[in-house]
Enzyme design. Sequence first.
Site, PDB file in Angstrom:
ATOM      1  N   LYS A 125     -16.327  -9.136   7.619  1.00  0.00           N
ATOM      2  CA  LYS A 125     -16.920  -9.841   7.986  1.00  0.00           C
ATOM      3  C   LYS A 125     -16.302  -9.816   9.372  1.00  0.00           C
ATOM      4  CE  LYS A 125     -19.023 -13.706   5.856  1.00  0.00           C
ATOM      5  NZ  LYS A 125     -18.867 -14.651   5.176  1.00  0.00           N
ATOM      6  N   SER A 149      -3.397  -8.028   2.733  1.00  0.00           N
ATOM      7  CA  SER A 149      -3.463  -8.083   3.738  1.00  0.00           C
ATOM      8  C   SER A 149      -3.784  -9.152   3.924  1.00  0.00           C
ATOM      9  CB  SER A 149      -4.299  -6.834   3.892  1.00  0.00           C
ATOM     10  OG  SER A 149      -3.992  -5.387   3.588  1.00  0.00           O
ATOM     11  N   ARG A 164      -1.660  -5.810  -8.845  1.00  0.00           N
ATOM     12  CA  ARG A 164      -1.168  -6.912  -8.424  1.00  0.00           C
ATOM     13  C   ARG A 164      -1.072  -7.559  -9.412  1.00  0.00           C
ATOM     14  NH1 ARG A 164      -3.006  -8.147  -2.593  1.00  0.00           N
ATOM     15  NH2 ARG A 164      -4.632  -7.647  -3.765  1.00  0.00           N
ATOM     16  N   HIS A 171       1.069  -1.113  -0.193  1.00  0.00           N
ATOM     17  CA  HIS A 171      -0.023   0.022   0.130  1.00  0.00           C
ATOM     18  C   HIS A 171       0.979   1.775   0.202  1.00  0.00           C
ATOM     19  CE1 HIS A 171      -3.086  -2.635   2.190  1.00  0.00           C
ATOM     20  NE2 HIS A 171      -3.728  -2.670   0.969  1.00  0.00           N
TER      21      HIS A 171
END
Length: 172
Positions: free
Chosen positions: A48, A138, A100, A24
């Site tokens: 979630k 992530s 990516r 990032h």
Amino acid sequence: MMTSTNRSKLAIYPGSFDPITHGHLSLVERATKLFDRVVVAVAASAGKEPFFTHDERIQLVRQSIDEKPYATQVEVIGFSGLLADLATELNAAAIIRGLRAISDFEYEFQMALMNRKLARTVETVFLMPALSWVYLSSTIVKDVATHGGDVSELVPAVVWQAMCDKIAARKT
Ligand code: PNS
């Protein structure tokens, strides 16, 4: 809050940033070379079961960018609601997203077209991270860390420390 004027071009870089990684940051740095100002917009919703709360994610993004040479060009904010509305409100010229691999493309393409429908004047600009981070996400970082793996080279030091603290707290 930063808003774009006729003389300066502002880009929004939105994401969940759960947590922010070197991938990032590579995009933030690249965006600051193309735009006068970059707003990193941390979305309230992050799947979630987010690893970090919204406030924690915002703080970690801020701390990760604070020491960088390009920090003066960057503002970090939290947002909820539609990204297109935020882009319009800030008079942003562009939404920055990272690509990516080809596998990113379909979702990103749908999102870009929807955002263009909702905010006609805002273009989505795709950037690629430095090659060293193309495999990085992530989700993978969280998975490896929660299973005891060392991801300290993949995230800023402040993030690694916060991940270790959170994982240790979960065990007690
Ligand atoms: O880091 P992520 O999870 O890929 O980021 C996705 C994000 C936050 C950019 C996207 O879910 C988003 O824009 N959410 C805000 C709500 C919205 O505008 N949804 C419609 C997108 S077309």
